[in-house]
Scaffold this motif. Structure first.
Motif, PDB file in Angstrom:
ATOM      1  N   SER A  58       0.857  -1.182   0.000  1.00 22.64           N
ATOM      2  CA  SER A  58       0.000   0.000   0.000  1.00 22.64           C
ATOM      3  C   SER A  58       0.896   1.236   0.000  1.00 22.64           C
ATOM      4  N   VAL A  59       0.624   2.164  -0.906  1.00 19.23           N
ATOM      5  CA  VAL A  59       1.433   3.370  -1.027  1.00 19.23           C
ATOM      6  C   VAL A  59       0.562   4.579  -0.673  1.00 19.23           C
ATOM      7  N   VAL A  60       1.083   5.421   0.200  1.00 20.14           N
ATOM      8  CA  VAL A  60       0.400   6.657   0.564  1.00 20.14           C
ATOM      9  C   VAL A  60       1.223   7.818   0.021  1.00 20.14           C
ATOM     10  N   VAL A  61       0.651   8.568  -0.911  1.00 17.21           N
ATOM     11  CA  VAL A  61       1.329   9.735  -1.476  1.00 17.21           C
ATOM     12  C   VAL A  61       0.957  10.962  -0.663  1.00 17.21           C
ATOM     13  N   MET A  62       1.969  11.723  -0.273  1.00 12.97           N
ATOM     14  CA  MET A  62       1.734  12.939   0.515  1.00 12.97           C
ATOM     15  C   MET A  62       2.332  14.143  -0.202  1.00 12.97           C
ATOM     16  N   ASP A  63       1.508  15.134  -0.427  1.00  9.59           N
ATOM     17  CA  ASP A  63       1.952  16.439  -0.911  1.00  9.59           C
ATOM     18  C   ASP A  63       1.092  17.465  -0.187  1.00  9.59           C
ATOM     19  N   VAL A  64       1.389  17.626   1.089  1.00 10.82           N
ATOM     20  CA  VAL A  64       0.532  18.398   1.990  1.00 10.82           C
ATOM     21  C   VAL A  64       0.313  19.816   1.483  1.00 10.82           C
ATOM     22  N   LEU A  65       1.372  20.439   0.972  1.00  9.46           N
ATOM     23  CA  LEU A  65       1.260  21.785   0.374  1.00  9.46           C
ATOM     24  C   LEU A  65       1.527  21.690  -1.130  1.00  9.46           C
TER      25      LEU A  65
ATOM     26  N   SER B 118      -2.865  13.306   3.612  1.00 10.79           N
ATOM     27  CA  SER B 118      -2.674  14.677   4.073  1.00 10.79           C
ATOM     28  C   SER B 118      -3.096  14.739   5.534  1.00 10.79           C
ATOM     29  N   PHE B 119      -2.870  15.877   6.174  1.00 13.46           N
ATOM     30  CA  PHE B 119      -3.325  16.033   7.551  1.00 13.46           C
ATOM     31  C   PHE B 119      -4.846  15.964   7.649  1.00 13.46           C
ATOM     32  N   LEU B 120      -5.535  16.187   6.529  1.00 13.60           N
ATOM     33  CA  LEU B 120      -6.996  16.245   6.541  1.00 13.60           C
ATOM     34  C   LEU B 120      -7.657  14.867   6.619  1.00 13.60           C
ATOM     35  N   ASN B 121      -6.918  13.812   6.290  1.00  9.60           N
ATOM     36  CA  ASN B 121      -7.555  12.490   6.241  1.00  9.60           C
ATOM     37  C   ASN B 121      -6.697  11.394   6.848  1.00  9.60           C
ATOM     38  N   VAL B 122      -5.887  11.747   7.848  1.00  6.17           N
ATOM     39  CA  VAL B 122      -4.988  10.770   8.461  1.00  6.17           C
ATOM     40  C   VAL B 122      -5.744   9.561   9.003  1.00  6.17           C
TER      41      VAL B 122
ATOM     42  N   THR C 118      -5.140   5.755   7.695  1.00  3.09           N
ATOM     43  CA  THR C 118      -4.677   4.744   8.643  1.00  3.09           C
ATOM     44  C   THR C 118      -5.568   3.513   8.619  1.00  3.09           C
ATOM     45  N   GLN C 119      -6.867   3.717   8.654  1.00  4.81           N
ATOM     46  CA  GLN C 119      -7.797   2.600   8.647  1.00  4.81           C
ATOM     47  C   GLN C 119      -7.694   1.792   7.355  1.00  4.81           C
ATOM     48  N   ARG C 120      -7.519   2.482   6.233  1.00  7.75           N
ATOM     49  CA  ARG C 120      -7.403   1.766   4.960  1.00  7.75           C
ATOM     50  C   ARG C 120      -6.126   0.937   4.916  1.00  7.75           C
TER      51      ARG C 120
ATOM     52  N   ASP D  34       5.539  17.070   4.514  1.00 10.43           N
ATOM     53  CA  ASP D  34       5.250  15.697   4.081  1.00 10.43           C
ATOM     54  C   ASP D  34       5.847  14.692   5.057  1.00 10.43           C
ATOM     55  N   THR D  35       7.050  14.983   5.536  1.00  7.68           N
ATOM     56  CA  THR D  35       7.711  14.096   6.495  1.00  7.68           C
ATOM     57  C   THR D  35       6.920  14.018   7.797  1.00  7.68           C
ATOM     58  N   VAL D  36       6.463  15.160   8.296  1.00  5.74           N
ATOM     59  CA  VAL D  36       5.683  15.183   9.534  1.00  5.74           C
ATOM     60  C   VAL D  36       4.352  14.462   9.348  1.00  5.74           C
ATOM     61  N   CYS D  37       3.727  14.643   8.195  1.00  4.46           N
ATOM     62  CA  CYS D  37       2.466  13.947   7.923  1.00  4.46           C
ATOM     63  C   CYS D  37       2.693  12.435   7.898  1.00  4.46           C
ATOM     64  N   GLY D  38       3.782  12.001   7.269  1.00  2.00           N
ATOM     65  CA  GLY D  38       4.106  10.580   7.275  1.00  2.00           C
ATOM     66  C   GLY D  38       4.312  10.064   8.684  1.00  2.00           C
ATOM     67  N   GLY D  39       4.997  10.850   9.514  1.00  2.00           N
ATOM     68  CA  GLY D  39       5.198  10.449  10.896  1.00  2.00           C
ATOM     69  C   GLY D  39       3.896  10.337  11.665  1.00  2.00           C
ATOM     70  N   MET D  40       2.959  11.209  11.361  1.00  2.00           N
ATOM     71  CA  MET D  40       1.647  11.157  12.013  1.00  2.00           C
ATOM     72  C   MET D  40       0.910   9.871  11.646  1.00  2.00           C
ATOM     73  N   ILE D  41       0.997   9.482  10.379  1.00  2.00           N
ATOM     74  CA  ILE D  41       0.370   8.225   9.949  1.00  2.00           C
ATOM     75  C   ILE D  41       1.046   7.041  10.626  1.00  2.00           C
ATOM     76  N   ILE D  42       2.366   7.075  10.714  1.00  2.00           N
ATOM     77  CA  ILE D  42       3.106   6.005  11.389  1.00  2.00           C
ATOM     78  C   ILE D  42       2.668   5.889  12.845  1.00  2.00           C
ATOM     79  N   ASP D  43       2.553   7.025  13.525  1.00  2.00           N
ATOM     80  CA  ASP D  43       2.123   7.034  14.926  1.00  2.00           C
ATOM     81  C   ASP D  43       0.769   6.353  15.085  1.00  2.00           C
ATOM     82  N   ARG D  44      -0.162   6.669  14.189  1.00  2.00           N
ATOM     83  CA  ARG D  44      -1.495   6.056  14.260  1.00  2.00           C
ATOM     84  C   ARG D  44      -1.422   4.558  13.986  1.00  2.00           C
TER      85      ARG D  44
END
Length: 207
Positions: free
Chosen positions: A21-28, A123-127, A131-133, A156-166
């Protein structure tokens, strides 16, 4: 579950994604735009890599059914309907329409990882939803930061870390983190009490 993180948009090690599963992040801001557009009722989003491709693809749709959106160098593209701010993608403009989107970093990233088992918008809007997916897929995860024109992107790095935390808190052990994922998690822990600070400090957020 093994969680890897691509801190910069580098694809030479992304040869076998069919089982991941690949999660693409481009927060800004491409992935934030996508999440906002989908929540506002857009019919579908087609990411393309070039402005020329976007204009050519638009010819395949009746003008009243599609929108051109995106940016180059953070500026709206001449001849496009919308730029790259989530605030533009309101229901009155996008509901029921096909969005053809091209951005400097984000849409290229989706093409780089298109062979993934599942390709998700992060993104931060749908972490929580991401995570559930990821947990539902029961597959290894790659968090792919789109970066800033080839360089690392703090947000993007911080958003990835947030997903990892969850994923750590909700997933079933064992969960294996690569060194890059450990770095992303540390970055999130630094900013978790004030995510706006991470956005403010990012060079990508500068005008």
């Amino acid at each position: 579950m093994r969680i890897d993180t691509t801190l910069i948009p580098f694809s030479s090690h992304l040869q076998d994604l069919a089982s991941q599963s690949v999660v693409v992040m481009d927060v800004l801001r491409a992935t934030s735009v996508m999440v906002q557009a989908l929540s506002s009722g857009v019919k579908e989003i087609i990411p393309v890599t070039t402005v020329e491709e976007a204009f050519q693809l638009a010819k395949s749709f009746p003008s009243e059914t599609r929108l051109l959106g995106g940016e180059r160098k953070s500026r709206k593209i001449a001849g496009f309907d919308l730029g790259n701010s989530p605030r533009e993608y309101i229901t009155a403009k996008v509901k029921g329409k096909t969005l053809i989107l091209t951005t400097t970093n984000g849409t290229k990233a989706f093409h780089a990882v298109s062979s993934g088992k599942t390709v998700l918008v992060g993104s931060f809007l749908n972490v929580s939803a991401v995570t559930q997916r990821c947990l539902h897929q029961e597959a290894d995860v790659i968090l792919y930061g789109s970066g800033d024109e080839g360089g690392l992107s703090l947000e993007d790095t911080v958003c990835g870390g947030m997903i990892i935390d969850r994923l750590i808190h909700l997933g079933k052990p064992p969960i294996e983190l690569t060194d890059a994922s450990q770095m992303a998690l540390i970055a999130y822990q630094r900013f978790q009490r004030d995510l706006v600070e991470a956005l403010r400090l990012s060079s990508h957020a500068e005008p």
